[in-house]
Design a protein around this motif. Structure first.
Motif, short mmCIF file in Angstrom:
data_model
loop_
_atom_site.label_atom_id
_atom_site.label_comp_id
_atom_site.label_asym_id
_atom_site.label_seq_id
_atom_site.Cartn_x
_atom_site.Cartn_y
_atom_site.Cartn_z
N PHE A 333 0.85 -1.21 0.00
CA PHE A 333 0.00 0.00 0.00
C PHE A 333 0.87 1.25 0.00
CE2 PHE A 333 -2.09 -3.50 2.13
CZ PHE A 333 -3.22 -3.63 1.33
N GLN A 337 -2.92 5.61 0.47
CA GLN A 337 -3.80 4.57 1.04
C GLN A 337 -3.62 4.47 2.55
OE1 GLN A 337 -2.15 1.67 -1.80
NE2 GLN A 337 -4.25 1.10 -2.33
N LEU A 362 -5.35 -2.38 6.01
CA LEU A 362 -5.66 -2.42 4.58
C LEU A 362 -5.53 -3.84 4.02
CD1 LEU A 362 -3.78 0.84 3.59
CD2 LEU A 362 -6.22 0.43 3.18
#
Ligand SMILES: *Cc1c(COP(=O)(O)O)cnc(C)c1O
Length: 433
Positions: A333, A337, A362
């Protein structure tokens, strides 16, 4: 425990040798030659045991020929003397808070255990050693606070001037006693180069008993198995399967989890979350391991372009990529993000995660898109550090968090920082005194 080198399975050294060498001469990594199985009957009543008690069961399974039960228990009680609680989020997801130790990061487990193991062996031999470490942040604090006042060991820590966060710097510079912190005019790579040159300098090695405390030392991996096992103990009666999600840089933390699984800890799968340094996710997808210079990210303790412990994971699977992929997934990521995830967790769960932990959050979402979630499966995200160690991003996002007591104490202490340019001759002269 006997250990071999990932580059030579014929090699066999004992635990003490592996601890003080850190690396075998062939530059592989030490791995246990066998993983004795944890008995199911032993794990069956773990829900009644505390973290140090479970830690003892794991450590004794590996080290029973190296350290007496009584000494090992004392080492663990002293080293693992803080909690690793689970914070529940929605949808059977848990955050495993590994930041309640003195330096507010999971590396305290490794730092405290390693220092006490070294002191144990040194006492027997009446030796003294000098540890040298270069740090870009979190390793230094865990080593400084882990070794503080440990007899027989002097520690010198080099860090790049102006490139660690204020709290990280105070964790290095306010200890005194056997801990010395030197701010080097230069980068982390300059610090690392000075330490490497010191290890290769004949005169220095003749005068001082130099030892490294870096993250590939096997005595840092063993205590990192403890909290995976403790988490299993807390969740095993409620869930059938546990998936661990580990924010990863050098892949030591996740390698420890996978070693615990190899000992028999029931784990369904592991997920390595990375930042934009996506060497491992790329490798799992393409089969090509393309080491490259790291790029700087918000999750900077994971800015690693050639994860040193990944060979340990490959070794666990005899380099069989398809077998590895059954057990390990990995997602990367970027900073945008990461920021969005921090805000999302804050808004939906009223909980603050550090940028490293945010990659884990995430990764849970990404994994659930690929594998529809089964009932009775728990996802456990390892929270590797307290947010206060990385204040800049929270200022930008205007998110507040509670300041832990360890930090209040730091500001009461005297900063004993030394400064130096990056000349090896000056550093050497300083070490010789
Ligand atoms: C060291 C560190 C990591 C990475 O751990 P590895 O064992 O190197 O994979 C992740 N997050 C934080 C906060 C760290 O300090």
């Amino acid at each position: 425990m006997k250990l071999y080198s990932t580059k030579n399975h014929e090699l066999s050294v004992d635990f003490e040798t592996a601890v003080f060498n850190s690396l075998p001469a062939d530059k592989g990594l030490y791995m246990p030659t066998i993983f004795p199985k944890l008995e199911a009957t032993l794990m069956a009543n773990w829900e009644q045991k505390t973290l140090p008690e479970i830690a003892f069961d794991i450590a004794y399974t590996l080290l029973k020929d190296d350290i007496s039960a009584e000494d090992l228990k004392a080492i663990i009680d002293d080293a693992a003397n803080f909690e690793a609680p689970l914070h529940p989020l929605a949808h059977d997801t848990f955050v495993l808070e590994l930041f309640h130790g003195p330096s507010l990061a999971f590396k305290d487990f490794g730092g405290r255990f390693m220092s006490r193991i070294m002191a144990h062996f040194l006492k027997k031999e009446q030796k003294e050693i000098q540890i040298l470490v270069a740090t870009s942040g979190d390793t230094g604090g865990a080593v400084a606070l882990g070794f503080l006042n440990v007899p027989g060991i002097k520690v010198t820590i080099l860090y790049p001037e102006g490139k660690v966060s204020p709290i990280q710097e105070l964790q290095l510079t306010t200890n005194g006693n056997n801990i010395e912190a030197i701010a080097i005019e230069g980068t982390f790579d300059d610090c690392q180069a000075l330490v490497k040159q010191a290890f290769h300098d004949e005169e220095l090695n003749a005068k001082l008993n130099l030892t490294s405390a870096n993250s590939i030392n096997i005595s840092r991996l063993i205590p990192q198995m403890f909290y995976y096992a403790n988490t299993y103990a807390r969740l095993k009666d409620q869930y059938e399967d546990i998936i661990f999600v580990t924010p990863s840089g050098n892949f030591g933390n996740i390698a420890a989890g996978m070693m615990a699984w190899k000992l028999g800890l029931p784990v369904k799968r592991f997920i390595a979350a990375t930042n934009s340094n996506d060497i491992v996710p790329e490798f799992l997808e393409t089969g090509i391991y393309n080491a490259r210079p790291s790029v700087q990210t918000l999750a900077n303790a994971m800015d690693v372009g050639d994860p040193s412990n990944f060979v340990r994971i490959l070794d666990l699977f005899n380099n069989d990529l398809s077998a590895l992929k059954e057990m390990l997934s990995s997602f990367a990521f970027n900073d945008e993000q990461i920021k969005k995830a921090i805000v999302e967790v804050y808004q939906t769960e009223n909980y603050v995660v550090c940028p490293h932990t945010a990659t884990g959050y995430l990764a849970v979402k990404a994994d659930q898109e690929q594998h529809p979630k089964q009932k009775k499966t728990a996802y456990v995200v390892l929270a590797t550090a307290h947010p206060c160690k990385f204040p800049d991003v929270f200022e930008e996002l205007n998110i507040q968090y509670d300041i832990p007591a360890q930090v209040e104490e730091l500001y009461q202490k005297v900063n004993q920082k030394k400064s130096m340019n990056n000349s090896f001759q000056d550093f050497k002269a300083h070490l010789i005194g």
